[in-house]
Design an enzyme around this catalytic site. Sequence first.
Site, PDB file in Angstrom:
ATOM      1  CE  LYS A 172      -0.322  -0.152   5.060  1.00  0.00           C
ATOM      2  NZ  LYS A 172      -1.184  -0.588   6.189  1.00  0.00           N
ATOM      3  CE1 TYR A 213      14.396  31.132   4.305  1.00  0.00           C
ATOM      4  CE2 TYR A 213      14.862  28.798   3.982  1.00  0.00           C
ATOM      5  CZ  TYR A 213      14.492  30.025   3.472  1.00  0.00           C
ATOM      6  OH  TYR A 213      14.222  30.152   2.143  1.00  0.00           O
TER       7      TYR A 213
END
Length: 355
Positions: A34, A252
């Site tokens: 899956k 950042y």
Amino acid sequence: MSRPLTATISLSALRHNYLLANRLHGGRVLAIVKANAYGHGAVRCAQALEDLADGFGVAAIEEALQLREAGIKKPILLLEGWFEASELALIDQYDLWTALHSEAQIADIEAAELSRPLTIWAKIDTGMHRLGLQPAAFKAAYDRMQASGKVGKVIAMTHFARADELDVEATSQAASLFQAAIDGLGLETSLCNSGAILGWPTTHGGWGRAGIMLYGGVGTDRVLPDWPLPVMALDSQLIAIRELSRGEAIGYGARFVTEQATRMGVVACGYADGYPRIVPTGTPVLINGRRSRILGRVSMDMLVVDLSEHPEAVVGTAVRLWGEGLPASEIAAAAGTIDYELFCNVKRARLIYQA
Ligand SMILES: *Cc1c(COP(=O)(O)O)cnc(C)c1O
């Protein structure tokens, strides 16, 4: 040159891990593919396993049809069953196996027109409390399925909530509840996910459902005599190198400030590739096979690593984010998650399959 981020999938390791699941569990084992085989590529993984696997498990009919269209002939089980009654026509047409988890779904079967008997994996809720028939109501539900005249084989299934923990009773209690619910019916059974295949031999038997262990995960830090092999290697390269003096900020938010003159490198991999943004400074990477650490915040397309102890590193040097030598579970722990999630999130990397 194209962006150097690659996810290399070892199909021989995948096959090794399937055989390990099969040997530990005994009986038969479905390979769970899956979610695009947990990010490893469902079609390629199913093709690589088709001669070994007793069948495949997927989450939804779209995933099953993709495998059938790619030529996969082995049984395919819909682990969550159908979401709308109209899917029963496709289940019939493509000869799929399906889970059944509610009384309402039995009514869907009663109303359906089918060309052949359905193979039903009847799910019993033994403690996860998501999907499943109640243990006390199971026999009546089973009788109703039989009376519909549309059901062939029924396999009784349950899914453990805590199979990855070895020191709690939940799994053996769930298994006892399950056995009591089906007592006397003589049904084939399916209980074990990877955690139970690896850690709960008393629950083995019938059909196993191996997911994460096929992809090299164990979902736990337990020590095993036989360990699944890593299947995915997420690799990139240094794309720039800088020498910073003491007191310079990186990335950042200036979350890391150099404490001394620091040689650092920029790696082409970021959170848009599925690498977790949340990991702290210090999270490991392998540079040319040797450990180093991330500095500052992971950004969308890049992250920064410490090259202080890697004087040999140059632009183009290989950087491994996870894979052999650096388990994805270690990065997952730094991110407060599990390797399942890291694998499923991989995107934008070039997938390369190795025999
Ligand atoms: C996903 C899934 C599995 C596989 O679980 P792993 O922990 O990855 O082995 C097994 N059974 C069901 C019902 C599932 O949904």
